[in-house]
Design a protein around this motif. Structure first.
Motif, PDB file in Angstrom:
ATOM      1  N   ARG A 135      -0.872  -6.818 -10.137  1.00  0.00           N
ATOM      2  CA  ARG A 135       0.213  -6.720 -11.115  1.00  0.00           C
ATOM      3  C   ARG A 135       1.124  -5.527 -10.857  1.00  0.00           C
ATOM      4  N   ASP A 136       0.589  -4.468 -10.240  1.00  0.00           N
ATOM      5  CA  ASP A 136       1.406  -3.268 -10.097  1.00  0.00           C
ATOM      6  C   ASP A 136       1.567  -2.824  -8.650  1.00  0.00           C
ATOM      7  N   SER A 137       1.371  -3.737  -7.704  1.00  0.00           N
ATOM      8  CA  SER A 137       1.506  -3.358  -6.297  1.00  0.00           C
ATOM      9  C   SER A 137       2.349  -4.391  -5.565  1.00  0.00           C
ATOM     10  N   ASP A 138       3.072  -3.893  -4.573  1.00  0.00           N
ATOM     11  CA  ASP A 138       3.888  -4.763  -3.736  1.00  0.00           C
ATOM     12  C   ASP A 138       2.991  -5.644  -2.869  1.00  0.00           C
ATOM     13  N   PRO A 139       3.381  -6.895  -2.592  1.00  0.00           N
ATOM     14  CA  PRO A 139       2.548  -7.750  -1.721  1.00  0.00           C
ATOM     15  C   PRO A 139       2.299  -7.151  -0.346  1.00  0.00           C
ATOM     16  N   ARG A 140       3.177  -6.211   0.083  1.00  0.00           N
ATOM     17  CA  ARG A 140       2.975  -5.586   1.398  1.00  0.00           C
ATOM     18  C   ARG A 140       1.965  -4.447   1.364  1.00  0.00           C
TER      19      ARG A 140
ATOM     20  N   SER B 102       0.378  -7.620   3.873  1.00  0.00           N
ATOM     21  CA  SER B 102       0.630  -8.966   3.352  1.00  0.00           C
ATOM     22  C   SER B 102      -0.409  -9.278   2.286  1.00  0.00           C
ATOM     23  N   ASN B 103      -0.033 -10.160   1.339  1.00  0.00           N
ATOM     24  CA  ASN B 103      -0.996 -10.551   0.315  1.00  0.00           C
ATOM     25  C   ASN B 103      -1.817 -11.763   0.733  1.00  0.00           C
ATOM     26  N   THR B 104      -1.598 -12.273   1.937  1.00  0.00           N
ATOM     27  CA  THR B 104      -2.429 -13.342   2.497  1.00  0.00           C
ATOM     28  C   THR B 104      -2.907 -12.910   3.871  1.00  0.00           C
ATOM     29  N   SER B 105      -4.121 -13.285   4.207  1.00  0.00           N
ATOM     30  CA  SER B 105      -4.680 -12.922   5.505  1.00  0.00           C
ATOM     31  C   SER B 105      -5.690 -13.982   5.912  1.00  0.00           C
ATOM     32  N   ARG B 106      -5.879 -14.120   7.211  1.00  0.00           N
ATOM     33  CA  ARG B 106      -6.791 -15.117   7.761  1.00  0.00           C
ATOM     34  C   ARG B 106      -7.985 -14.423   8.399  1.00  0.00           C
ATOM     35  N   LEU B 107      -9.149 -15.085   8.330  1.00  0.00           N
ATOM     36  CA  LEU B 107     -10.365 -14.582   8.974  1.00  0.00           C
ATOM     37  C   LEU B 107     -10.379 -15.059  10.419  1.00  0.00           C
TER      38      LEU B 107
ATOM     39  N   ASN C 162      -0.760   3.099 -10.132  1.00  0.00           N
ATOM     40  CA  ASN C 162      -1.613   2.051  -9.570  1.00  0.00           C
ATOM     41  C   ASN C 162      -2.914   1.983 -10.359  1.00  0.00           C
ATOM     42  N   ASP C 163      -2.908   1.208 -11.436  1.00  0.00           N
ATOM     43  CA  ASP C 163      -4.104   1.097 -12.264  1.00  0.00           C
ATOM     44  C   ASP C 163      -4.670  -0.316 -12.290  1.00  0.00           C
ATOM     45  N   GLU C 164      -4.054  -1.229 -11.548  1.00  0.00           N
ATOM     46  CA  GLU C 164      -4.550  -2.600 -11.482  1.00  0.00           C
ATOM     47  C   GLU C 164      -5.141  -2.844 -10.097  1.00  0.00           C
ATOM     48  N   GLU C 165      -6.285  -3.473 -10.067  1.00  0.00           N
ATOM     49  CA  GLU C 165      -6.911  -3.746  -8.774  1.00  0.00           C
ATOM     50  C   GLU C 165      -6.516  -5.125  -8.264  1.00  0.00           C
ATOM     51  N   PRO C 166      -6.529  -5.314  -6.943  1.00  0.00           N
ATOM     52  CA  PRO C 166      -6.186  -6.625  -6.392  1.00  0.00           C
ATOM     53  C   PRO C 166      -7.196  -7.689  -6.841  1.00  0.00           C
ATOM     54  N   VAL C 167      -6.674  -8.868  -7.132  1.00  0.00           N
ATOM     55  CA  VAL C 167      -7.507 -10.026  -7.472  1.00  0.00           C
ATOM     56  C   VAL C 167      -7.270 -11.076  -6.403  1.00  0.00           C
ATOM     57  N   CYS C 168      -8.342 -11.471  -5.704  1.00  0.00           N
ATOM     58  CA  CYS C 168      -8.222 -12.348  -4.543  1.00  0.00           C
ATOM     59  C   CYS C 168      -8.946 -13.665  -4.795  1.00  0.00           C
ATOM     60  N   SER C 169      -8.410 -14.692  -4.158  1.00  0.00           N
ATOM     61  CA  SER C 169      -8.995 -16.026  -4.272  1.00  0.00           C
ATOM     62  C   SER C 169      -9.092 -16.636  -2.880  1.00  0.00           C
ATOM     63  N   PRO C 170     -10.278 -17.193  -2.526  1.00  0.00           N
ATOM     64  CA  PRO C 170     -11.507 -17.188  -3.329  1.00  0.00           C
ATOM     65  C   PRO C 170     -12.226 -15.852  -3.190  1.00  0.00           C
ATOM     66  N   ASN C 171     -13.025 -15.512  -4.205  1.00  0.00           N
ATOM     67  CA  ASN C 171     -13.780 -14.259  -4.127  1.00  0.00           C
ATOM     68  C   ASN C 171     -15.162 -14.451  -3.524  1.00  0.00           C
TER      69      ASN C 171
ATOM     70  N   ASP D  51      -3.413   0.330  -1.289  1.00  0.00           N
ATOM     71  CA  ASP D  51      -2.727   1.581  -0.957  1.00  0.00           C
ATOM     72  C   ASP D  51      -1.692   1.358   0.151  1.00  0.00           C
ATOM     73  N   ASN D  52      -2.131   1.010   1.335  1.00  0.00           N
ATOM     74  CA  ASN D  52      -1.273   0.716   2.489  1.00  0.00           C
ATOM     75  C   ASN D  52      -0.264   1.818   2.797  1.00  0.00           C
ATOM     76  N   LEU D  53      -0.425   2.982   2.150  1.00  0.00           N
ATOM     77  CA  LEU D  53       0.430   4.142   2.383  1.00  0.00           C
ATOM     78  C   LEU D  53       1.907   3.847   2.117  1.00  0.00           C
ATOM     79  N   LEU D  54       2.171   2.832   1.297  1.00  0.00           N
ATOM     80  CA  LEU D  54       3.556   2.478   1.010  1.00  0.00           C
ATOM     81  C   LEU D  54       4.108   3.243  -0.183  1.00  0.00           C
ATOM     82  N   SER D  55       3.240   3.657  -1.088  1.00  0.00           N
ATOM     83  CA  SER D  55       3.689   4.324  -2.301  1.00  0.00           C
ATOM     84  C   SER D  55       3.475   5.814  -2.174  1.00  0.00           C
ATOM     85  N   ALA D  56       4.552   6.569  -2.120  1.00  0.00           N
ATOM     86  CA  ALA D  56       4.403   8.022  -1.992  1.00  0.00           C
ATOM     87  C   ALA D  56       3.847   8.619  -3.262  1.00  0.00           C
ATOM     88  N   ARG D  57       4.165   8.006  -4.405  1.00  0.00           N
ATOM     89  CA  ARG D  57       3.639   8.498  -5.670  1.00  0.00           C
ATOM     90  C   ARG D  57       2.201   8.054  -5.825  1.00  0.00           C
TER      91      ARG D  57
END
Length: 697
Positions: free
Chosen positions: A527-532, A555-560, A492-501, A587-593
């Protein structure tokens, strides 16, 4: 007719004539008076009389019992010729027999004891016994009659209103004492709605104040509504909750913000375990070396000894092994429940059918039994001994996997070749093919004498997942080559990129709880993480936890969402502008590695929310002021030396200028031609001698 003395009865109505007098005008004043008779003073001071002629005004009423018995009125008059007169009229007030009169406001009394005044007597109305007034009538009407010695009487109705005092403690109307909520609920989630009543205000909505007395910080309570909410993350796998999932909370209700009557109640909140953790295997990558022709059916590895699931309760912590795949996986078998790996087929590397089968890369999926069936992958790599037939030497490969975070210059494996000739020759190593990309010609380097393989450049799983190297060993006469496969593990070396920021909007103060604020949605990519794998945290600016994201994870989408209503009237809320700093982690505790904090990447989004008050809301602001400093040059008489210095300096300046002009004039004259010079007049004198200009002797 003045000075004079007259009388008037008490309580005489306004406009009744008190006394009549005449004004005689002087014969010199043919036009009459300029100032008509006027009361210019009275002793004692009163406005009860006026002259038209002298009558009572009715303000104030002449009361024999409460006012003076006599008034001296000074009356002034003046005619047009300037003559004046001032005389005194004494008015005496006569007593009149009247019925008794109740003094003061007897219509409504708000005390248990009522005092009634009449002349110089005092009467007291007392309670004769103690009653629970909040359970009986609270209004009493009494008709009171008083009679004087001459038989005159007066009747008055007294309304006695019983005031309710704060002598009862509030009590809880919520009967439930045990609540259950799942772990990992987002801050602002409602846990319980605690309600109470005050016996002192049984039939009226009373203002009660709620608070939590416990030292734990997992929950908060709205001080005005009694709604208990989640205040921070609750992890069932934390050590304290793993041992005891029951959280005790002491709720206190008071009928006054400070002091007053209070009651307390203990509630228990049970934290339910969720299947929010995938199984973990440590290590997640294995390396094993076996000789060719290993016996079929031999037990190789028990994977369950290296894997576990940190979820607390079954079936959330149960898992199995599935999905055995990869190069050579058909030669192995895996028991899904026990995780035992065995070899099912013998491998002879000298068999031409097994060329290139010296390395096996096996992938095993470790998966939860319970929904949502989280899973993790780990790789088992087999390194087999290779017998080289090109010359009498053995070429042994020991290569391990390279990860993205291995720094340049790090060793990732080693090759070793042996020469059976005697005496053995010196073997040199080189990479003759592979190991390059479009951007880098040489990513790997091998030590020519030791066979140690090192990395020269950054490895990126998202760009290249596997490198095939051809390593050559040479003894100056003969050579042998071997293929080396370097697999790059994803981390996990890529950070999430969100729109709008960044986003700015306004909402009304009356917005309903649960509303998607302005329809705002955040969309994230990694780029390197599951949408969940995304989690959403409002890390800064969420005063009183009014805002939350739904869903908060998975989820990769969320509402305020508006989590709780605004309360500015009671002073609970004071901010009208909220600047939220939203953190999105993958993180979401989905990846054991790589489940370490330094491998969790975070994206940020900034939200600016302005609350629009109701038109009737008054926003208290602090008045500002601007300090203006004005300076003026004012001459002070004490500064006499100022004009003196100025005058002296001016004289010296003029003198200097005059001197310079004089010098300039002299300079001009000395440089003028002879015609402009002044001629000198000579007086001739005959000295007795003459000369002939023509005779030179």
């Amino acid at each position: 007719g003045l000075p004079a003395t007259t009388t008037v009865e008490e309580n005489t109505p306004a406009g009744v004539s008190v006394y009549t007098f005449n004004v005689t005008v002087s014969p010199l004043s043919s036009e009459g008076v300029t100032i008509y008779p006027t009361i210019i003073n009275s002793n004692p001071l009163t406005k009860a009389f006026d002259i038209t002629p002298v009558v009572t005004t009715g303000n104030p009423v002449l009361d024999y019992e409460t006012m003076p018995k006599s008034f001296d009125l000074q009356i002034f008059v003046e005619d047009t010729s300037g003559r004046t007169d001032l005389n005194t009229l004494t008015v005496q007030v006569q007593d009149k027999n009247e019925p008794p009169v109740f003094q003061g406001n007897m219509a409504i009394q708000s005390k248990i004891m009522v005092r009634i005044y009449f002349m110089h007597w005092s009467f007291y109305l007392l309670t004769v016994g103690r009653e629970k007034f909040h359970s009986v009538a609270t209004d009493y009407f009494l008709n009171i009659t008083v009679t004087d010695p001459e038989g005159l009487r007066s009747t008055k109705t007294v309304n006695i209103n019983i005031i309710n005092t704060n002598d009862e403690r509030p009590y809880f109307t919520t009967k439930q004492r045990i609540y259950q909520i799942p772990e990992e609920q987002s801050p602002g989630t409602v846990v319980a709605n605690i309600t109470a009543k005050d016996p002192d205000d049984e039939d009226f909505p009373s203002r009660l104040f709620y608070s939590i007395q416990s030292s734990e910080t997992y929950f908060s309570i709205n001080p005005l509504t009694g709604v208990v909410q989640v205040a921070r993350r609750i992890d069932r796998e934390a050590l304290s909750l793993r041992l005891n999932p029951n959280i005790s909370v002491i709720v206190r209700v008071e009928d006054s913000p400070s002091g007053g009557q209070a009651s307390e109640m203990e509630i228990t909140i049970i934290i339910e375990d969720l299947n929010d953790n995938p199984p973990e295997c440590n290590p997640s990558t294995f390396r094993e070396e076996r000789n060719e022709n290993t016996t079929v059916g031999i037990f190789l590895l028990d994977l369950r000894n290296f894997c576990k699931d940190i979820d607390v309760d079954p079936p959330n912590n149960l898992f199995n092994f599935t999905g055995l795949s990869g190069f050579g996986s058909n030669k192995f078998a895996l028991d899904s429940m026990s995780g035992r790996l065995v070899m099912t087929e013998s491998i002879d590397l000298e068999n031409p059918a097994n060329l290139g089968a010296e390395i096996f890369s096996l992938t095993v999926r470790v998966q939860d039994i319970a929904w949502p069936n989280y899973s993790s992958n780990f790789i088992k790599v087999w390194y087999e001994q290779i017998l080289c037939t090109s010359f009498s030497s053995k070429f042994k490969m020991l290569i391990k996997y390279g990860f993205f975070f291995i720094s340049a210059g790090s060793s990732i494996g080693k090759v070793n070749a042996r020469d059976k000739d005697w005496p053995p020759s010196v073997i040199t190593y080189s990479i003759v093919a592979g190991g390059g990309t479009r951007d880098y010609t040489n990513i790997f380097w091998i030590n020519p004498t030791e066979g140690d393989v090192k990395i020269l450049a950054r490895l990126d799983y998202e760009t290249t997942q596997r490198y095939l190297l051809t390593v050559q060993a040479s003894d100056q006469e003969k050579t042998a080559t071997v293929s080396v496969t370097v697999n790059v593990l994803e981390v996990n070396d890529e950070e999430p990129v969100c729109s709008p920021n960044f986003y700015s909007f306004q909402i009304p103060v009356s917005l309903a709880v649960g509303t998607n604020i302005n329809g705002f949605r955040i969309v994230c990519q990694d780029r390197d993480s599951d949408p969940r794998s995304f989690r959403y945290f409002i890390n800064e600016g969420n005063v009183n936890n009014h805002f939350t994201f739904s869903p908060s994870a998975g989820s990769n989408t969320s509402r305020l969402i508006l989590a709780s209503r605004f309360d500015y009237d009671s002073g609970f809320d004071t901010n009208w502008i909220y600047r939220l700093r939203v953190y999105i982690t993958d993180d979401n505790l989905l990846s054991a590695r790589d489940k370490t904090t330094d491998l969790i990447k975070t994206g940020t989004v900034t939200l600016s929310i302005r609350i629009i008050p109701n038109p009737t809301t008054v926003i208290t602001t602090t008045p500002g002021f601007t300090l203006v400093t004005k300076r003026e040059n004012l001459y002070s008489e004490s500064a006499w030396y100022v004009p003196f210095v100025i005058t002296l300096g001016s004289l010296l300046l003029f003198g200097l200028l005059g001197y310079l002009v004089l010098l300039l004039a002299k300079c001009v004259c000395t440089r003028c031609p002879p015609a402009c010079k002044k001629m000198t007049k000579l007086n001739t004198v005959f000295d007795g001698e003459a000369r002939d200009p023509g005779n030179k002797k």
